[in-house]
Design a protein around this motif. Structure first.
Motif, PDB file in Angstrom:
ATOM      1  N   THR A 225      -3.972  -1.764   0.930  1.00  0.00           N
ATOM      2  CA  THR A 225      -4.575  -2.656   2.556  1.00  0.00           C
ATOM      3  C   THR A 225      -5.967  -3.610   2.686  1.00  0.00           C
ATOM      4  OG1 THR A 225      -5.276  -0.967   4.082  1.00  0.00           O
ATOM      5  CG2 THR A 225      -3.085  -1.691   3.933  1.00  0.00           C
TER       6      THR A 225
ATOM      7  N   PHE B 108       2.741  -2.039   5.573  1.00  0.00           N
ATOM      8  CA  PHE B 108       2.340  -3.478   4.416  1.00  0.00           C
ATOM      9  C   PHE B 108       2.640  -3.279   3.981  1.00  0.00           C
ATOM     10  CE2 PHE B 108      -1.105  -4.828   2.083  1.00  0.00           C
ATOM     11  CZ  PHE B 108      -1.100  -5.330   3.013  1.00  0.00           C
TER      12      PHE B 108
ATOM     13  N   ASP C  28       0.867  -1.210  -0.105  1.00  0.00           N
ATOM     14  CA  ASP C  28       0.020   0.321   0.384  1.00  0.00           C
ATOM     15  C   ASP C  28       0.867   1.235  -0.352  1.00  0.00           C
ATOM     16  OD1 ASP C  28      -1.577   2.137   0.423  1.00  0.00           O
ATOM     17  OD2 ASP C  28      -3.013   1.190   1.081  1.00  0.00           O
TER      18      ASP C  28
END
Length: 147
Positions: A128, A88, A82
């Motif tokens: 995400t 992430f 992301d």
């Protein structure tokens, strides 16, 4: 954005029966200037390291002449999942593949098995909330004629 690096490919006939095909890529891809993203942050879905290696053995004489069998792997390193959330990351993965074939005159009969061990892996994402799962085990049977 900036993307730099290198890739190396290897194709070799080790013996008349055995050949190897492989490759490795190193990619350093990062943000260089942006209003929102941090300068220096990696680009989405681009692994720093990836590679593959495949070995194939083909019988050259006798009753089994034209029969080939091989196996190898594909590896992809972890990568940003992301653009707005640098923590992430999609995990790296290694997939194992196999093949077998038989050549007879101008015909080739083949069997390929990709992702033999049916590994679950995450191929790409947009953020995400949207993550694409890679293909499960896939078996392909083929017949090819050359004219």
């Amino acid at each position: 954005m900036r993307s730099q690096g290198f890739d190396v490919s290897l194709v070799g006939q080790v013996t008349p029966e055995f050949r190897v095909i492989g490759g490795y890529a190193f990619i350093d891809a990062a943000v260089t200037r942006d209003e929102v993203l941090r300068v220096g942050s990696p680009l989405l879905n681009i692994p720093r390291h990836s590679g593959s290696l495949l070995g194939i053995y083909e019988v050259q004489a006798g009753d089994w002449k034209g029969f080939g069998i091989g196996g190898g792997f594909r590896a992809v390193g972890s990568r940003l999942g992301d653009s707005g959330v640098e923590s992430f990351r999609l995990p790296g993965y290694v997939l194992t593949d196999a093949l077998a074939y038989y050549r007879y005159e101008n015909l080739r009969f083949g069997l390929n098995v990709d992702n033999i061990f049916d590994e679950t892996y995450y191929e790409r994402s947009y953020n995400t909330f949207w993550v694409g799962v890679g293909e499960p085990r896939r078996v392909t049977v083929s017949m090819t004629a050359r004219f």
